[in-house]
Design a protein around this motif. Structure first.
Motif, mmCIF file in Angstrom:
data_model
loop_
_atom_site.group_PDB
_atom_site.id
_atom_site.type_symbol
_atom_site.label_atom_id
_atom_site.label_comp_id
_atom_site.label_asym_id
_atom_site.label_seq_id
_atom_site.Cartn_x
_atom_site.Cartn_y
_atom_site.Cartn_z
ATOM 1 N N ILE B 122 0.887 -1.184 0.000
ATOM 2 C CA ILE B 122 0.000 0.000 0.000
ATOM 3 C C ILE B 122 0.922 1.230 0.000
ATOM 4 C CG2 ILE B 122 -1.680 1.336 1.365
ATOM 5 C CD1 ILE B 122 -2.636 -1.366 2.511
ATOM 6 N N PRO B 123 0.601 2.268 -0.762
ATOM 7 C CA PRO B 123 1.472 3.454 -0.763
ATOM 8 C C PRO B 123 1.739 4.012 0.635
ATOM 9 C CG PRO B 123 -0.154 3.637 -2.486
ATOM 10 C CD PRO B 123 -0.515 2.402 -1.704
ATOM 11 N N ALA B 124 2.960 4.332 0.877
ATOM 12 C CA ALA B 124 3.356 4.896 2.180
ATOM 13 C C ALA B 124 3.966 6.275 1.959
ATOM 14 C CB ALA B 124 4.379 3.975 2.838
ATOM 15 N N ALA B 156 14.686 1.968 -5.417
ATOM 16 C CA ALA B 156 15.462 0.841 -4.861
ATOM 17 C C ALA B 156 14.524 -0.168 -4.219
ATOM 18 C CB ALA B 156 16.461 1.380 -3.849
ATOM 19 N N LEU B 157 13.508 0.377 -3.507
ATOM 20 C CA LEU B 157 12.554 -0.501 -2.809
ATOM 21 C C LEU B 157 11.717 -1.306 -3.801
ATOM 22 C CD1 LEU B 157 11.912 -0.974 0.174
ATOM 23 C CD2 LEU B 157 10.052 0.677 -0.026
ATOM 24 N N LEU B 158 11.306 -0.653 -4.875
ATOM 25 C CA LEU B 158 10.498 -1.351 -5.891
ATOM 26 C C LEU B 158 11.273 -2.522 -6.496
ATOM 27 C CD1 LEU B 158 8.760 1.545 -7.892
ATOM 28 C CD2 LEU B 158 7.734 -0.048 -6.272
ATOM 29 N N LYS B 159 12.544 -2.291 -6.740
ATOM 30 C CA LYS B 159 13.387 -3.363 -7.288
ATOM 31 C C LYS B 159 13.450 -4.529 -6.314
ATOM 32 C CE LYS B 159 16.452 -0.753 -10.262
ATOM 33 N NZ LYS B 159 17.639 0.045 -10.298
ATOM 34 N N SER B 160 13.653 -4.193 -5.016
ATOM 35 C CA SER B 160 13.790 -5.222 -3.979
ATOM 36 C C SER B 160 12.490 -6.025 -3.839
ATOM 37 C CB SER B 160 14.164 -4.524 -2.679
ATOM 38 O OG SER B 160 13.770 -5.263 -1.579
ATOM 39 N N ILE B 161 11.332 -5.289 -3.831
ATOM 40 C CA ILE B 161 10.033 -5.977 -3.688
ATOM 41 C C ILE B 161 9.783 -6.861 -4.914
ATOM 42 C CG2 ILE B 161 7.520 -5.589 -3.631
ATOM 43 C CD1 ILE B 161 8.136 -3.068 -1.939
ATOM 44 N N ALA B 162 10.100 -6.350 -6.083
ATOM 45 C CA ALA B 162 9.884 -7.114 -7.313
ATOM 46 C C ALA B 162 10.706 -8.400 -7.295
ATOM 47 C CB ALA B 162 10.263 -6.275 -8.509
ATOM 48 N N ARG B 163 11.913 -8.248 -6.757
ATOM 49 C CA ARG B 163 12.796 -9.437 -6.684
ATOM 50 C C ARG B 163 12.236 -10.465 -5.706
ATOM 51 N NH1 ARG B 163 17.279 -6.366 -6.816
ATOM 52 N NH2 ARG B 163 17.359 -6.305 -4.565
ATOM 53 N N GLU B 164 11.831 -9.950 -4.487
ATOM 54 C CA GLU B 164 11.311 -10.840 -3.430
ATOM 55 C C GLU B 164 10.081 -11.607 -3.898
ATOM 56 O OE1 GLU B 164 10.496 -8.481 0.015
ATOM 57 O OE2 GLU B 164 12.626 -7.986 0.267
ATOM 58 N N ARG B 165 9.190 -10.877 -4.603
ATOM 59 C CA ARG B 165 7.910 -11.504 -4.971
ATOM 60 C C ARG B 165 7.914 -12.056 -6.397
ATOM 61 N NH1 ARG B 165 3.869 -7.398 -1.773
ATOM 62 N NH2 ARG B 165 5.164 -7.356 0.090
ATOM 63 N N ASN B 166 9.072 -11.914 -7.008
ATOM 64 C CA ASN B 166 9.244 -12.456 -8.351
ATOM 65 C C ASN B 166 8.207 -11.914 -9.356
ATOM 66 O OD1 ASN B 166 10.736 -13.940 -10.107
ATOM 67 N ND2 ASN B 166 9.515 -15.820 -9.844
ATOM 68 N N ILE B 167 8.058 -10.621 -9.363
ATOM 69 C CA ILE B 167 7.142 -9.991 -10.333
ATOM 70 C C ILE B 167 7.922 -8.899 -11.078
ATOM 71 C CG2 ILE B 167 4.856 -10.428 -9.296
ATOM 72 C CD1 ILE B 167 5.123 -7.751 -7.841
ATOM 73 N N PRO B 168 7.523 -8.644 -12.328
ATOM 74 C CA PRO B 168 8.257 -7.605 -13.063
ATOM 75 C C PRO B 168 8.136 -6.242 -12.353
ATOM 76 C CG PRO B 168 6.774 -8.815 -14.513
ATOM 77 C CD PRO B 168 6.448 -9.249 -13.137
ATOM 78 N N GLU B 169 9.257 -5.598 -12.297
ATOM 79 C CA GLU B 169 9.312 -4.282 -11.607
ATOM 80 C C GLU B 169 8.344 -3.275 -12.235
ATOM 81 O OE1 GLU B 169 12.594 -0.853 -11.262
ATOM 82 O OE2 GLU B 169 13.385 -2.889 -11.450
ATOM 83 N N GLN B 170 8.166 -3.420 -13.550
ATOM 84 C CA GLN B 170 7.312 -2.479 -14.283
ATOM 85 C C GLN B 170 5.855 -2.521 -13.815
ATOM 86 O OE1 GLN B 170 9.471 -4.568 -15.651
ATOM 87 N NE2 GLN B 170 10.975 -3.141 -16.537
ATOM 88 N N LEU B 171 5.472 -3.676 -13.218
ATOM 89 C CA LEU B 171 4.070 -3.811 -12.782
ATOM 90 C C LEU B 171 3.804 -3.021 -11.505
ATOM 91 C CD1 LEU B 171 3.328 -7.586 -13.472
ATOM 92 C CD2 LEU B 171 2.620 -5.608 -14.804
ATOM 93 N N LEU B 172 4.851 -2.658 -10.830
ATOM 94 C CA LEU B 172 4.666 -1.920 -9.569
ATOM 95 C C LEU B 172 4.776 -0.415 -9.827
ATOM 96 C CD1 LEU B 172 6.967 -4.087 -7.304
ATOM 97 C CD2 LEU B 172 4.487 -3.935 -7.103
ATOM 98 N N SER B 173 3.772 0.293 -9.360
ATOM 99 C CA SER B 173 3.876 1.744 -9.455
ATOM 100 C C SER B 173 4.606 2.220 -8.197
ATOM 101 C CB SER B 173 2.484 2.373 -9.563
ATOM 102 O OG SER B 173 1.722 1.971 -8.471
ATOM 103 N N GLY B 174 4.712 3.485 -7.983
ATOM 104 C CA GLY B 174 5.423 4.008 -6.827
ATOM 105 C C GLY B 174 4.825 3.513 -5.519
ATOM 106 N N ILE B 175 5.672 3.323 -4.534
ATOM 107 C CA ILE B 175 5.158 2.847 -3.239
ATOM 108 C C ILE B 175 5.477 3.832 -2.115
ATOM 109 C CG2 ILE B 175 7.210 1.416 -2.666
ATOM 110 C CD1 ILE B 175 4.913 -0.664 -1.750
ATOM 111 N N VAL B 176 6.622 4.545 -2.234
ATOM 112 C CA VAL B 176 6.959 5.547 -1.206
ATOM 113 C C VAL B 176 6.847 6.939 -1.824
ATOM 114 C CG1 VAL B 176 8.713 6.377 0.405
ATOM 115 C CG2 VAL B 176 8.531 3.939 -0.088
ATOM 116 N N PHE B 177 6.052 7.739 -1.166
ATOM 117 C CA PHE B 177 5.833 9.106 -1.673
ATOM 118 C C PHE B 177 6.278 10.130 -0.644
ATOM 119 C CE2 PHE B 177 2.914 6.292 -3.818
ATOM 120 C CZ PHE B 177 3.067 6.658 -5.144
ATOM 121 N N SER B 178 6.619 11.295 -1.168
ATOM 122 C CA SER B 178 7.080 12.350 -0.260
ATOM 123 C C SER B 178 6.089 13.508 -0.259
ATOM 124 C CB SER B 178 8.462 12.834 -0.733
ATOM 125 O OG SER B 178 8.807 13.981 -0.027
ATOM 126 N N ASP B 179 5.626 13.858 0.942
ATOM 127 C CA ASP B 179 4.783 15.045 1.079
ATOM 128 C C ASP B 179 5.683 16.155 1.624
ATOM 129 O OD1 ASP B 179 2.833 13.287 0.407
ATOM 130 O OD2 ASP B 179 2.013 13.110 2.433
#
Lengths: 245, 431
Positions: B122-124, B156-179
């Motif tokens: 979930i976006p954080a 960096a996090l998206l790459k790590s999550i994609a690796r852990e869950r074995n899914i293409p990185e491109q399928l993940l949109s941003g997960i950490v956002f800055s306000d």
């Protein structure tokens, strides 16, 4: 003789660095008169005319025009004079007619008078349709005719003309001289002019003052001066006086 | 106003409209000027941003999450060589954060639930506070530094999550956002991007308007006086039955009037560019509450400042145009007049662009600036942003005083023979 309309008494003008351009001169000009200031370059003619025209202020002495002091009542003097400097020009991006109109409006608010002044200006200049052209297209002679017209058209009580025909060809010089004569005759205005041209002065002026090195050498009618100095023309009078001075 | 005044205004406008040299000067000169100014300043700003970016190598972090991904964020920052100052904060403390004790320019607050959100894909959000102090144009670069840290961590996090869950990185949109939130003195600025757009506008755009007004009006009035001499009308003018100040007033009025119209034309083009830039930014909401701070959500200028602004600019216009007119009386022709005025007014470009580089954080500095003509107009936007009434009044009053002093001197000269002899002695001895 009637009261003088221009009184120049003991006039001195000293510029910075102690340059004494005018050195204690006195003369009087009477109503309707054409009065000529003649002398070599640097004699003080232009400075004298500039003081009468309120452009410069006297260092000493007094200059009155119709009783108004040029130093204390400059604004009142300016209302009754009209001045043509030797090295004068006009706004080159205005047409001749626009220029005459501008000058006329600066002298009066009365629309009828403005119209009258412009009519006189058109006639005096003799430029006809060329008045609709921009001033920048005018020759030196045309420009001078326009400037003489703007000076005289407002019917000043005293017209001050510094070298009115300087640098003009014969045709334009004759036109300017005729304009001055006509102004004096038709309007009854007084004219003070300076000139190098002795023939012109003889023809135009009722009286002349010969000025040299800031001092007036003699004042009188051209004919009387020629007789007095046994000269055949004013040029000879001038030479005898300046060499003798 | 008397008739002579308006007659000369009309004459000036006619001459300007009909003079091709003048039209070329009105278009070409400001364009060349702008190109030079922006070329030089662009380089200076790049250097300044580099300096500011160095300040971003030291940051503070408040970890309210205490989870694994918060830990990873801190480790990631340290891996980039960033000096991370961890500020201790009790998770249960509801009172808030004392921002004044934070020494770094950037403060990251990692809110509770940050790690949990990431675990559930979930976006954080990381709340970023950026301290705004100097109000220089380069300071805005710190926003980019803060944004870059978070976005690099996100990648960096998206790459790590994609690796852990074995899914293409491109399928993940941003997960950490800055306000990102700005902090200016006692105020919170909800959208610092807009704020820095305004600072940029104040540092570049307003000085450019002032520059156009000053340089153009000065050149115009100097040319206008010199034309009287070049066209040999000057001596005739002095003997006319009019108030000499009518002619001078008409020239001042026409120069300021044309320059204002011209300046507005250029300003509208520049303003359009800035508006587009501002509208592209989005408005964010801070997640954590700060103690004792007001929230500054919009930048409507108080009415008083409008008065000071108008008085300031009017005073400046009178001062510069009267000064230029005074200087041009020494010149014999248009070229000399433009050279004299250009050499005197030209260096004001430096003064105008001081706000881009000088900090105006202390009252003493601001008051000193308020007494420097031109600079005090260029700095106005900063005075307004800081809500500094005293300096704004001092700036407006000083400009009016300078303007009046020069105008009185000018009037004295115009009504005496000095107006003519100034020229006379430079050229030749009179007969």
């Amino acid at each position: 003789m009637s009261q003088p309309v221009v009184v120049v008494e003991n006039l001195v003008k000293v510029y910075q660095k102690n340059i004494r351009a005018v050195d204690n001169i006195s003369f009087y000009v009477y109503p309707g008169e054409i009065f000529g200031l003649i002398g070599p370059n640097g004699a003080g003619k232009t400075t004298t005319l500039r003081i009468i025209a309120t452009v410069l202020q006297p260092t000493q002495g007094r200059v009155l025009v119709y009783g108004y002091d040029v130093a204390k009542d400059a604004a009142k003097v300016r209302r009754i004079i009209s001045y043509l400097p030797e090295d004068a020009g006009a706004y080159k991006y205005l047409t001749g007619l626009e220029f005459l109109e501008l000058v006329a409006k600066l002298y009066t608010k009365d629309p009828k008078k403005i119209e009258e002044f412009i009519e006189i200006g058109i006639k005096l200049s003799g430029l006809g349709d060329r008045l609709n052209d921009k001033v920048k297209t005018y020759s030196k002679g045309m420009l001078r005719r326009l400037l003489v017209a703007k000076t005289l058209m407002v019917k000043p009580k005293v017209a001050i003309l510094d070298e009115p025909t300087s640098g003009l060809d014969v045709v334009n010089a004759v036109h300017v001289r005729e304009s001055i004569k006509r102004f004096a005759k038709d309007v009854g205005g007084t004219v003070i002019l300076s000139s190098h041209n002795m023939l012109e002065v003889e023809y135009l002026c009722d009286r002349v003052a010969i000025i040299h090195k800031g001092r007036i050498l003699v004042v009188g009618k051209p004919r009387e001066l020629m007789e007095r100095f046994e000269a055949s023309n004013l040029e000879e009078v001038f030479v005898k006086l300046v060499w003798g001075a | 106003m008397n008739m002579a005044f308006w007659l000369f205004v009309i004459k000036e406008l006619k001459s300007l409209a009909r003079d091709p040299k003048m039209l070329i000067a009105m278009v070409v000169v400001p364009l060349v000027l702008m190109a030079i100014v922006y070329g030089v300043l662009g380089q200076a700003v790049v250097e300044q941003i580099k300096q500011v970016t160095k300040a971003g190598y030291s940051i503070s972090v408040i970890d309210m999450d205490r989870g694994v991904y918060a830990q990873k964020f801190v480790e990631y920052l340290r891996s980039l060589g960033v000096d991370v100052n961890l500020v201790e904060k009790d998770v249960e403390d509801k009172v808030g954060i004392d921002i004044q004790n934070i020494s770094t320019k950037i403060l990251f607050i990692i809110p509770r639930g940050f790690s949990e959100n990431i675990s559930k894909t979930i976006p954080a959000h990381i709340v970023t506070y950026v301290k705004i102090e100097s109000l220089t144009i380069g300071e805005g670069g710190i926003l980019d530094v803060a944004r870059t840290y978070v976005s690099q961590f996100n990648s960096a996090l998206l790459k790590s999550i994609a690796r852990e869950r074995n899914i293409p990185e491109q399928l993940l949109s941003g997960i950490v956002f800055s306000d990102i939130v700005g902090l200016l003195k006692e105020k919170i600025i909800k959208n610092p991007s807009i704020f820095f757009s305004i600072v940029t506008m104040g540092s570049v755009f307003i000085p450019m308007i002032v520059l156009l007004l000053v340089v153009f009006a000065a050149q115009l009035v100097a040319t206008s006086i010199a034309i009287e001499k070049e066209e040999k009308m000057f001596e005739t003018l002095l003997s006319l039955p009019i108030n000499r100040m009518s002619v001078i007033g008409a020239k001042l009025f026409t120069s300021i009037f044309i320059s204002s119209i011209y300046m507005l034309g250029y300003s509208l083009i520049l303003f359009q560019l800035f508006l587009n830039q501002i509208l592209r930014t989005t408005v964010l909401t801070p997640a954590e509450q700060m103690v004792g701070l007001d929230t500054l959500t919009s930048f409507t200028m108080p009415r008083e400042f409008t008065v000071y602004l108008v008085v300031n600019v009017v005073g400046l216009a009178i001062f510069i145009v009267s000064l230029s007119l005074l200087l041009s009386l020494f010149a014999e022709d248009v070229r000399t007049a433009q050279a004299i005025v250009g050499n005197i007014v030209g260096p004001t470009i430096i003064v105008i662009y001081l706000p881009m580089f000088i900090e105006a954080s202390t009252t003493e500095t601001r008051l000193a600036i308020a007494l420097i003509p031109i600079a005090n107009t260029a700095f106005l936007s900063k005075f307004i942003l800081l809500e500094d009434y005293t300096t704004s009044i001092a700036a407006a009053v000083s400009n009016i005083v300078y303007g009046l002093i020069v105008f009185v001197v000018l009037r004295k000269i115009v009504n005496s023979e000095t107006i003519f002899t100034l020229k006379l002695f430079r050229r030749k001895r009179a007969e």
